[in-house]
Design an enzyme around this catalytic site. Structure first.
Site, PDB file in Angstrom:
ATOM      1  N   PHE A 105       0.921  -1.137   0.045  1.00 52.40           N
ATOM      2  CA  PHE A 105       0.131  -0.024   0.132  1.00 52.40           C
ATOM      3  C   PHE A 105       0.927   1.188  -0.096  1.00 52.40           C
ATOM      4  CE2 PHE A 105      -2.153   3.509   1.664  1.00 52.40           C
ATOM      5  CZ  PHE A 105      -3.409   3.612   0.895  1.00 52.40           C
ATOM      6  N   ASP A 157       9.119   3.120   1.939  1.00 49.87           N
ATOM      7  CA  ASP A 157       7.974   3.798   2.305  1.00 49.87           C
ATOM      8  C   ASP A 157       7.758   3.642   3.915  1.00 49.87           C
ATOM      9  OD1 ASP A 157       5.443   4.901   2.751  1.00 49.87           O
ATOM     10  OD2 ASP A 157       4.414   3.981   1.114  1.00 49.87           O
ATOM     11  N   LYS A 160       2.517  11.235   6.941  1.00 43.47           N
ATOM     12  CA  LYS A 160       1.845  10.898   8.279  1.00 43.47           C
ATOM     13  C   LYS A 160       1.902  11.841   9.510  1.00 43.47           C
ATOM     14  CE  LYS A 160      -1.077   7.304   6.475  1.00 43.47           C
ATOM     15  NZ  LYS A 160      -0.835   6.093   5.772  1.00 43.47           N
TER      16      LYS A 160
HETATM   17  C1  PLP Z   1      -1.123   6.029   4.542  1.00 44.44           C
HETATM   18  C2  PLP Z   1      -0.096   5.709   3.477  1.00 44.44           C
HETATM   19  C3  PLP Z   1       0.205   6.158   2.201  1.00 44.44           C
HETATM   20  C4  PLP Z   1      -0.560   7.282   1.639  1.00 44.44           C
HETATM   21  O1  PLP Z   1      -0.598   8.548   2.408  1.00 44.44           O
HETATM   22  P1  PLP Z   1      -1.640   9.498   2.160  1.00 44.44           P
HETATM   23  O2  PLP Z   1      -1.358  10.598   2.872  1.00 44.44           O
HETATM   24  O3  PLP Z   1      -2.913   8.924   2.437  1.00 44.44           O
HETATM   25  O4  PLP Z   1      -1.737   9.830   0.668  1.00 44.44           O
HETATM   26  C5  PLP Z   1       1.480   5.673   1.731  1.00 44.44           C
HETATM   27  N1  PLP Z   1       2.235   4.663   2.139  1.00 44.44           N
HETATM   28  C6  PLP Z   1       1.890   3.974   3.361  1.00 44.44           C
HETATM   29  C7  PLP Z   1       2.647   2.843   3.803  1.00 44.44           C
HETATM   30  C8  PLP Z   1       0.765   4.558   4.000  1.00 44.44           C
HETATM   31  O5  PLP Z   1       0.517   3.975   5.166  1.00 44.44           O
END
Ligand code: PLP
Length: 400
Positions: free
Chosen positions: A141, A226, A255
């Site tokens: 994700f 990520d 985040k």
């Molecule tokens: C939440 C998340 C995203 C996307 O972030 P947004 O601010 O919602 O666009 C990307 N990668 C990971 C691992 C996430 O948990």
């Protein structure tokens, strides 16, 4: 109850239905607690998917927001602002990267990393134009843009949204041999999460990230992690890659970088990588804005001053220990690191959703991920007493 129902009905009338929230309407938050419009109190066990590591409305972060809001909020990158430099310097010094590129949401930072990797592949590695391949992991994700869902293995994330962006190769998560096999002369990068949060809190085998580090180095491929969800203390270290000393070439943050107050994301890398961007190659009206930069700087300071990674480590082990001791008939597996904990419900007991609904009635806000898994990820400022309060209720719902 009337007010809750009224407000939910309003949202159902006017909002696109791209979420399926629990039926609670939050009015106020403070620390680990939120209060609904009926005055009921809940412990937030989701933390906006780890965007609230510092808790709701941390006083220091709110103060930074107010101070900056009384000076200037937006300049655009057409001009310099006073707060971006200090923020990026602090971020680079903290992480040990030479350069940072500030954006707003996580998905934008992932897109930025993909663009950087592609151009790096062309002008530094010499991969022919439009031929660069990025290896990604099944069950990933990384956000919701068209390019990002192009390499999702989740049918629902893709259905109806094609045509897709080419140039991505999926491999099983946690399998270093499969990763090496997928590398070709045109491979420019590997993009992965150190723990797959949305995927159901899936922890790869020990040694996987170190193997990824070694293989990417050997084949002149960028390792891009990520850590939007795992980073900034959540897993018990500042970054989850520290468990294997597998520092990536490109680190993607979001985040909690905005302290749960303001969307701030960033891509961190060396000059060799982020130096591929020249003026006009990439940008964002709000990226690096003074308000976001001031908030993010305070959010980082809170993480360090309150030693939140160590807290996540200590309380996470305690939490997992109590969950194991429960010996619940419903639980198939307990996974995770630090305060990122996934509890998978056995399929014969149905999905995780009814458990989340029962936890909500007990005063805990949790959300299922991938049907079978409850993700427990409270703000890292949680105290042992607050965690005990939560555990008593979890034990009531998940106990025999
Ligand atoms: C939440 C998340 C995203 C996307 O972030 P947004 O601010 O919602 O666009 C990307 N990668 C990971 C691992 C996430 O948990």
């Amino acid at each position: 109850m009337a007010r809750t129902e009224e407000l939910i009905r309003e949202v159902e009338t006017y909002s696109a239905r791209n979420y399926n929230p629990l039926p609670v309407v939050i009015e106020r938050g403070e620390g680990v607690w939120v209060y609904d419009v009926e005055g009921r109190r809940y412990l937030d066990m989701l933390s906006a998917y780890s965007a609230l590591n510092q808790g709701h409305r941390h006083p220091k972060i709110i103060q930074a927001l107010l101070d900056q809001a009384s000076k200037v909020t937006l300049t655009s990158r057409a001009f310099h602002n006073e707060t971006m430099g200090p923020f990026l310097r602090q971020l680079c010094e903290l992480t040990g990267y030479g350069k940072a590129l500030p954006m707003n949401t996580g998905a934008e930072a992932v897109e930025t990393a993909i663009k950087a990797a592609r151009k790096w592949g062309l002008i530094r590695k010499g991969v022919p134009e439009n031929q660069g391949e990025i290896i990604v992991c099944e069950n990933n994700f990384h956000g919701r843009t068209v390019t990002i869902v192009s390499f999702s293995s989740e049918e629902q994330y893709r259905y109806g949204f094609g045509p897709f962006t080419p140039g991505f190769v999926l491999v099983p998560f946690g399998d270093a041999a499969a990763l090496e096999q997928a590398i070709t002369p045109n491979t420019i990068a590997v993009l992965a999460e150190p723990i797959q949060g949305e995927g159901g809190v899936l922890v790869p085998p020990q040694g996987y990230l170190a193997a990824m580090r070694e293989l990417t180095k050997k084949h002149n491929v960028l390792m891009m992690l990520d850590e939007i969800q795992t980073g900034l203390g959540r897993t018990g270290r500042l970054f989850a890659y520290e468990y294997e000393e597998a520092k990536p070439d490109v680190l993607i943050l979001g985040k909690a970088l905005g302290g749960g107050v303001y969307p701030v994301s960033a891509v961190l890398a060396s000059e060799e990588v982020l130096g591929v961007f020249g003026p006009g190659d990439h940008g964002s009206t709000f990226g690096g804005n003074p308000l976001g930069a001031a908030v993010a700087k305070a959010a980082l300071e809170v993480l360090l001053e309150e030693d939140l990674p160590a807290r996540a480590q200590e309380l996470g082990s305690y939490f997992k220990g109590r969950l194991h001791a429960l010996d619940s008939p419903y639980i198939r597996e307990i996974r995770g690191k630090g305060l990122l904990i996934g509890v998978e419900i056995k399929p014969e007991y149905g999905s995780a959703r009814p458990f989340c609904e029962r936890l909500m009635r007990e005063g805990l806000l949790c959300k299922e991920t991938h049907d079978q898994t409850i993700r427990f990820a409270p703000p890292l400022v949680i105290t042992k007493e607050e965690l005990d309060w939560a555990l008593e209720r979890i034990e009531g719902v998940l106990g025999a």
